[in-house]
Design a protein around this motif. Structure first.
Motif, short mmCIF file in Angstrom:
data_model
loop_
_atom_site.label_atom_id
_atom_site.label_comp_id
_atom_site.label_asym_id
_atom_site.label_seq_id
_atom_site.Cartn_x
_atom_site.Cartn_y
_atom_site.Cartn_z
N ASN A 33 0.82 -1.22 0.00
CA ASN A 33 0.00 0.00 0.00
C ASN A 33 0.85 1.26 0.00
O ASN A 33 0.46 2.29 -0.58
CB ASN A 33 -0.97 -0.01 1.19
N ASN A 34 2.02 1.21 0.64
CA ASN A 34 2.91 2.37 0.59
C ASN A 34 3.36 2.66 -0.85
O ASN A 34 3.46 3.81 -1.26
CB ASN A 34 4.14 2.14 1.47
N SER A 37 0.53 4.34 -2.56
CA SER A 37 0.44 5.76 -2.18
C SER A 37 1.45 6.60 -2.96
O SER A 37 1.13 7.69 -3.44
CB SER A 37 0.72 5.93 -0.68
N SER A 38 2.65 6.09 -3.07
CA SER A 38 3.67 6.83 -3.82
C SER A 38 3.28 6.96 -5.28
O SER A 38 3.55 7.98 -5.92
CB SER A 38 5.02 6.12 -3.72
N ILE A 40 0.27 7.17 -6.46
CA ILE A 40 -0.75 8.23 -6.53
C ILE A 40 -0.07 9.61 -6.57
O ILE A 40 -0.38 10.45 -7.42
CB ILE A 40 -1.71 8.14 -5.32
N GLU A 41 0.90 9.80 -5.68
CA GLU A 41 1.63 11.08 -5.65
C GLU A 41 2.34 11.33 -6.98
O GLU A 41 2.32 12.44 -7.50
CB GLU A 41 2.68 11.08 -4.53
N HIS A 89 -6.67 4.31 -5.27
CA HIS A 89 -7.20 4.38 -3.91
C HIS A 89 -8.08 3.16 -3.61
O HIS A 89 -8.01 2.59 -2.52
CB HIS A 89 -8.03 5.67 -3.72
N LYS A 92 -5.99 0.11 -3.05
CA LYS A 92 -5.36 0.24 -1.73
C LYS A 92 -6.29 -0.24 -0.63
O LYS A 92 -5.88 -0.91 0.32
CB LYS A 92 -5.01 1.72 -1.45
#
Lengths: 426, 426
Positions: A33-34, A37-38, A40-41, A89, A92
């Protein structure tokens, strides 16, 4: 690139993927999941670059005279980028399938046998134009613990390339091996042919695209293939049907989105209700600009309505996925004839029966040889979201391993973990 | 038979099998068990004829100079016929897997989605010498609702033919379509090649036999194949091993029945226990006439014992399924090196770790990429009976669909049954 170089390139990619996949067993749900997240950024902060790459692809497509519908599928907009991010998302938020205990048992000899869900290993995804597939497939493979090799179509090459680069950067950000996701940097057919021979290092091939691509993959692969083939879906209106439901479901299953695999291509009507149902539904379908291809009986029933434009249905029509506002109609004398028709002409994807009769529905459920069978509902519900899988990599039209919508669990296999205290076989 | 005739024969068999399989959806558990009861009677009342047919096969085998072990595998005796009948009783007693509800859910829109176990359809079984496979495979396919096409080896041709005839008679006794079970009446390689192209009518191929047969099938099939490949199984003795357990498991996993796929071929020992464990186990293995193939470190440790006959292990040895009293030995410096060794040289079948350390075992379970992983137990337990599946059609070394022992459930796929009240997609 020379033939030898392409072979070397593909062998290298496959072997790096296998190595990365063996390392992925140590990734936790949090690690994965990390990375998401990255990603997505990275997509958010590279919107301009993605849209620019996409402009190169759409520009070439237009210059090459691609159909507008194809250019549309290729095109990224700010809104589609938002959807792409929203999709990450959603993945995730899904439960990590890896390590789930599927079954467990203590044997009489004291051995404890557990059946545990694990990643398949290395998955090759072969797809065509839409560039969002690059992200969708990569994140589903990542979340299910699989390394993946992506081979996109040439139309979206520049967009795919930057998206794949961003995923690899997101993986590297967390100190993991970027070869978890690899994108094949050539659309040469030769590369695909070599890819399909890497059965020592790739464990599953999922082709997504048109019929000819899927056929090529199925015929040339030494690696097991899970086909996402065509949807020739059927709706059977039984003699005991609620005709109001039958009408609404017909309109929905044909007209709501005719270009997708779970819309219907054939409408099969029991003769006992044909005189009542057919003229009414033909008129409603006409109102939606649906072209009708009919058998002789249906033609006879509809002949009095001169506003309808009818064509004679050929045998070939009944096998055809129109992906368009066209519907073939067949009148049958019995439930059995309807079942035989569907098992013959359908593609074993999704079928529906409209009936109030419990017994008839049970026979239909048992005898129809398809992955999803509905009673009194539209076939349009066959997809991973509607089935509660959260997201899907596609809809399998194969029978082995995964059938119907494929989510994270279907991207996994299992292994047995057996714990003993020194047991030996007598 | 001419090439054209063979092609026509095979296409006919495949198409009849498909038709029979679609009819099988109406067979109840009782129907199927009644057929099995009739088969038991038919075998019992045709013992003489079976043994006579078998004598033709064994006579030819001997005349052709087949190895004694091969002739043994071919041979039917009264006792083996008793075992065959006992096997049918056992399959009769198993729970019918067809129709089992695997999963069920009401969706927010009121649709009720059930995931139901169903037969795969038509299964092709390609096997070699042992004629009991004809009965074993046919009854497992029947019980799991599948039609099957049997292609046995030429050595057992006459025995297979009479057994297949008896099954078809048993099916006919109950008014069912005998094409549920078909035996290919030629062992021409051409017939096999055609069989592997019938992907429209055959849904799964299970090859059982030697490496070259399985390779041929995997490389030539357009139909999904579930391979029952070789077993290069490994035993890893950890630095925290209980060495008494390690010794007993080594002897059991190597010597109890060396000719089967779940016996070990490689013994991997952590260097910290090698000095203690290796000389002791080498002596015990020597007592069982096991030939040892060793790496340099092991050779150094064992050099003082002049009673041992040692060979240098080659890289090729570590990949080899000896099916014999031969064992390769490798000393490793760490758990990670052991895991990498197994993932490199093993065939992803069955591996075992001997350790008292919980954390070490967990890493081994996670990182080893095999279908069955043991802690403190012999690899010899990998089979359908030991796993509680009741009977097995074999042990899959593939990852998709079925992994490890394959019983009745693994001969099934699933379909979704969705019940609504007129739901349409918004």
């Amino acid at each position: 690139m020379s033939k030898e170089n392409i072979q070397e390139l593909i062998e290298g990619i496959a072997s790096k993927a296998r190595k990365a996949s063996l390392q992925m067993t140590r990734l936790t749900a949090v690690d994965k999941n990390n990375i998401l997240s990255s990603l997505i950024e990275k997509i958010a902060s590279n919107r301009e670059a993605i849209l620019e790459a996409n402009k190169i692809d759409t520009g070439t497509a237009k210059a090459n005279g691609l159909a507008q519908a194809m250019v549309d599928r290729l095109t990224f907009t700010e809104e589609r980028l938002d959807q792409l991010i929203e999709g990450i998302h959603e993945v995730k938020a899904l439960k990590d399938p890896v390590g789930e205990e599927i079954d467990g048992d203590f044997r009489p000899n004291g051995l404890h046998i557990k059946k545990i869900r694990v990643a398949i290993g290395v998955i090759g995804i072969i797809y065509e134009s839409r560039p969002n597939v690059t992200i969708d497939c990569a994140i589903l493979c990542l979340k299910s613990g699989n390394a993946c090799i992506l081979r996109g179509g040439k139309e979206a090459y520049h967009t795919n390339t930057i998206l794949a680069k961003l995923i690899r950067e997101a993986i590297k950000t967390h100190g993991q091996n970027p070869d978890i996701v690899q994108f094949i940097p050539t659309t040469d057919r030769e590369a695909l042919t070599h890819l399909l021979k890497q059965h020592e290092n790739i464990h599953c091939i999922i082709p997504r695209g048109g019929e000819s691509l899927i056929r090529f993959v199925a015929e040339n692969s030494l690696i097991p293939v899970i086909k996402h083939y065509k949807g020739v879906c059927n709706l059977y209106v039984d003699k005991d049907a609620d005709l109001e439901i039958a009408g609404d479901v017909t309109i929905n299953a044909k007209c709501q989105r005719p270009g997708v695999c779970n819309s219907i291509e054939n409408l099969i009507i029991h003769k006992d209700v044909a005189e009542t149902f057919l003229p009414a539904i033909a008129e409603r379908l006409g109102g939606h600009n649906v072209k009708l291809k009919v058998d002789k009986i249906a033609k006879g029933i509809l002949s009095s309505d001169s506003t309808l434009s009818l064509e004679d249905a050929t045998e070939e029509d009944y096998y055809t996925e129109f992906l368009d506002l066209t519907l073939s109609i067949k009148i049958v004398a019995s439930l059995d004839e309807g079942i035989e028709f569907i098992n013959t002409y359908g593609s074993a994807h999704s079928e529906s029966i409209i009936t109030r009769n419990e017994e008839t529905a049970d026979i239909f459920f048992k005898d129809i040889d398809s992955s999803t069978i509905y009673r009194n509902a539209s076939t349009r519900f066959t997809d991973g979201f509607e089935f509660g899988l959260g997201a899907e990599i596609g809809i399998s039209t194969d029978r082995l391993h995964a059938r119907g919508p494929m989510g994270l669990r279907e991207l996994c296999t299992y292994k047995y973990i057996v714990t003993g205290e020194g047991q030996i076989k007598a």
